[in-house]
Design a protein around this motif. Structure first.
Motif, mmCIF file in Angstrom:
data_model
loop_
_atom_site.group_PDB
_atom_site.id
_atom_site.type_symbol
_atom_site.label_atom_id
_atom_site.label_comp_id
_atom_site.label_asym_id
_atom_site.label_seq_id
_atom_site.Cartn_x
_atom_site.Cartn_y
_atom_site.Cartn_z
ATOM 1 N N SER A 1 0.815 -1.227 0.000
ATOM 2 C CA SER A 1 0.000 0.000 0.000
ATOM 3 C C SER A 1 0.845 1.273 0.000
ATOM 4 O O SER A 1 0.303 2.367 -0.151
ATOM 5 N N THR A 2 2.154 1.172 0.152
ATOM 6 C CA THR A 2 3.010 2.366 0.107
ATOM 7 C C THR A 2 3.425 2.719 -1.315
ATOM 8 O O THR A 2 4.046 3.745 -1.546
ATOM 9 N N ILE A 3 3.090 1.851 -2.283
ATOM 10 C CA ILE A 3 3.456 2.089 -3.683
ATOM 11 C C ILE A 3 2.223 2.533 -4.464
ATOM 12 O O ILE A 3 1.150 1.953 -4.338
ATOM 13 N N SER A 4 2.402 3.564 -5.271
ATOM 14 C CA SER A 4 1.301 4.042 -6.108
ATOM 15 C C SER A 4 1.825 4.373 -7.502
ATOM 16 O O SER A 4 3.019 4.581 -7.705
ATOM 17 N N LEU A 5 0.906 4.405 -8.441
ATOM 18 C CA LEU A 5 1.205 4.769 -9.822
ATOM 19 C C LEU A 5 0.568 6.117 -10.084
ATOM 20 O O LEU A 5 -0.636 6.300 -9.872
ATOM 21 N N GLU A 6 1.372 7.074 -10.518
ATOM 22 C CA GLU A 6 0.865 8.402 -10.852
ATOM 23 C C GLU A 6 1.111 8.637 -12.335
ATOM 24 O O GLU A 6 2.172 8.300 -12.845
ATOM 25 N N TRP A 7 0.107 9.164 -13.036
ATOM 26 C CA TRP A 7 0.275 9.421 -14.451
ATOM 27 C C TRP A 7 -0.275 10.787 -14.787
ATOM 28 O O TRP A 7 -1.193 11.292 -14.149
ATOM 29 N N LYS A 8 0.330 11.378 -15.810
ATOM 30 C CA LYS A 8 -0.057 12.707 -16.268
ATOM 31 C C LYS A 8 -0.213 12.661 -17.785
ATOM 32 O O LYS A 8 0.777 12.539 -18.504
ATOM 33 N N PRO A 9 -1.452 12.736 -18.276
ATOM 34 C CA PRO A 9 -1.659 12.745 -19.725
ATOM 35 C C PRO A 9 -1.040 13.987 -20.368
ATOM 36 O O PRO A 9 -1.100 15.078 -19.804
ATOM 37 N N THR A 10 -0.429 13.797 -21.516
ATOM 38 C CA THR A 10 0.114 14.916 -22.287
ATOM 39 C C THR A 10 -0.603 15.081 -23.621
ATOM 40 O O THR A 10 -0.460 16.106 -24.268
ATOM 41 N N ASP A 11 -1.369 14.054 -24.020
ATOM 42 C CA ASP A 11 -2.068 14.103 -25.298
ATOM 43 C C ASP A 11 -3.210 13.089 -25.262
ATOM 44 O O ASP A 11 -3.164 12.125 -24.502
ATOM 45 N N GLY A 12 -4.198 13.305 -26.069
ATOM 46 C CA GLY A 12 -5.306 12.370 -26.156
ATOM 47 C C GLY A 12 -6.195 12.741 -27.324
ATOM 48 O O GLY A 12 -6.108 13.851 -27.850
ATOM 49 N N GLY A 13 -7.025 11.802 -27.711
ATOM 50 C CA GLY A 13 -7.925 12.079 -28.818
ATOM 51 C C GLY A 13 -8.902 10.948 -29.023
ATOM 52 O O GLY A 13 -8.803 9.893 -28.396
ATOM 53 N N VAL A 14 -9.863 11.191 -29.891
ATOM 54 C CA VAL A 14 -10.869 10.199 -30.238
ATOM 55 C C VAL A 14 -10.752 9.960 -31.737
ATOM 56 O O VAL A 14 -10.634 10.900 -32.529
ATOM 57 N N TYR A 15 -10.750 8.690 -32.116
ATOM 58 C CA TYR A 15 -10.651 8.335 -33.526
ATOM 59 C C TYR A 15 -11.940 8.721 -34.255
ATOM 60 O O TYR A 15 -12.991 8.892 -33.635
ATOM 61 N N GLY A 16 -11.869 8.817 -35.562
ATOM 62 C CA GLY A 16 -12.946 9.318 -36.410
ATOM 63 C C GLY A 16 -14.324 8.748 -36.145
ATOM 64 O O GLY A 16 -15.315 9.466 -36.213
ATOM 65 N N ASP A 17 -14.438 7.453 -35.828
ATOM 66 C CA ASP A 17 -15.761 6.859 -35.636
ATOM 67 C C ASP A 17 -16.348 7.141 -34.255
ATOM 68 O O ASP A 17 -17.505 6.829 -33.995
ATOM 69 N N GLY A 18 -15.566 7.725 -33.349
ATOM 70 C CA GLY A 18 -16.053 8.055 -32.018
ATOM 71 C C GLY A 18 -16.128 6.894 -31.052
ATOM 72 O O GLY A 18 -16.531 7.062 -29.910
ATOM 73 N N HIS A 19 -15.716 5.700 -31.481
ATOM 74 C CA HIS A 19 -15.803 4.521 -30.620
ATOM 75 C C HIS A 19 -14.500 4.205 -29.893
ATOM 76 O O HIS A 19 -14.498 3.463 -28.922
ATOM 77 N N TYR A 20 -13.397 4.734 -30.394
ATOM 78 C CA TYR A 20 -12.100 4.482 -29.781
ATOM 79 C C TYR A 20 -11.370 5.794 -29.550
ATOM 80 O O TYR A 20 -11.532 6.743 -30.311
ATOM 81 N N GLY A 21 -10.564 5.806 -28.515
ATOM 82 C CA GLY A 21 -9.758 6.970 -28.218
ATOM 83 C C GLY A 21 -8.454 6.541 -27.579
ATOM 84 O O GLY A 21 -8.202 5.355 -27.364
ATOM 85 N N TYR A 22 -7.622 7.518 -27.262
ATOM 86 C CA TYR A 22 -6.341 7.210 -26.625
ATOM 87 C C TYR A 22 -5.935 8.345 -25.704
ATOM 88 O O TYR A 22 -6.383 9.482 -25.849
ATOM 89 N N THR A 23 -5.112 8.025 -24.752
ATOM 90 C CA THR A 23 -4.381 9.008 -23.967
ATOM 91 C C THR A 23 -2.946 8.532 -23.899
ATOM 92 O O THR A 23 -2.677 7.325 -23.911
ATOM 93 N N LYS A 24 -2.032 9.474 -23.855
ATOM 94 C CA LYS A 24 -0.626 9.125 -23.670
ATOM 95 C C LYS A 24 0.008 10.184 -22.795
ATOM 96 O O LYS A 24 -0.510 11.296 -22.669
ATOM 97 N N GLY A 25 1.096 9.812 -22.169
ATOM 98 C CA GLY A 25 1.753 10.762 -21.295
ATOM 99 C C GLY A 25 2.872 10.126 -20.496
ATOM 100 O O GLY A 25 3.474 9.139 -20.928
ATOM 101 N N ARG A 26 3.107 10.671 -19.320
ATOM 102 C CA ARG A 26 4.201 10.247 -18.454
ATOM 103 C C ARG A 26 3.643 9.581 -17.205
ATOM 104 O O ARG A 26 2.572 9.938 -16.727
ATOM 105 N N TYR A 27 4.393 8.613 -16.677
ATOM 106 C CA TYR A 27 4.004 7.965 -15.426
ATOM 107 C C TYR A 27 5.192 7.873 -14.487
ATOM 108 O O TYR A 27 6.354 7.951 -14.915
#
Length: 87
Positions: free
Chosen positions: A19-45
């Motif tokens: 419980s002393t370990i955690s994962l922290e992430w910060k998105p730097t970019d994201g988007g939704v693909y043309g059909d609106g059903h899929y998307g992505y986020t990317k960044g640093r952790y």
């Protein structure tokens, strides 16, 4: 290379149990693909250990998460990361 759900869980079990370990992430970019059903986020952790009033970075890198829109919201399809190389 670790393959299969059981093998992956076995490798990660000790980290998730601490419980002393955690994962922290910060998105730097994201988007939704043309059909609106899929998307992505990317960044640093960072993987952080907090104990005895100190904060220790155990690892850091870049991540990519692919999402799928479902009736009850966005669900993760793929979540992966690449640790920074040690110099």
């Amino acid at each position: 290379f670790i393959e299969g759900r059981r093998a992956i869980r076995k490798v990660d079990a000790a980290t998730f149990a601490d419980s002393t370990i955690s994962l922290e992430w910060k998105p730097t970019d994201g988007g939704v693909y043309g059909d609106g059903h899929y998307g992505y986020t990317k960044g640093r952790y960072e993987v952080i250990k907090r104990a005895g009033g100190t904060r220790t970075v155990m690892g850091r890198g870049t991540y990519l998460t692919v999402w799928r829109r479902e009736a009850d919201g966005w669900k993760v399809v793929l979540d992966t990361g690449v640790p920074d190389s040690r110099q």
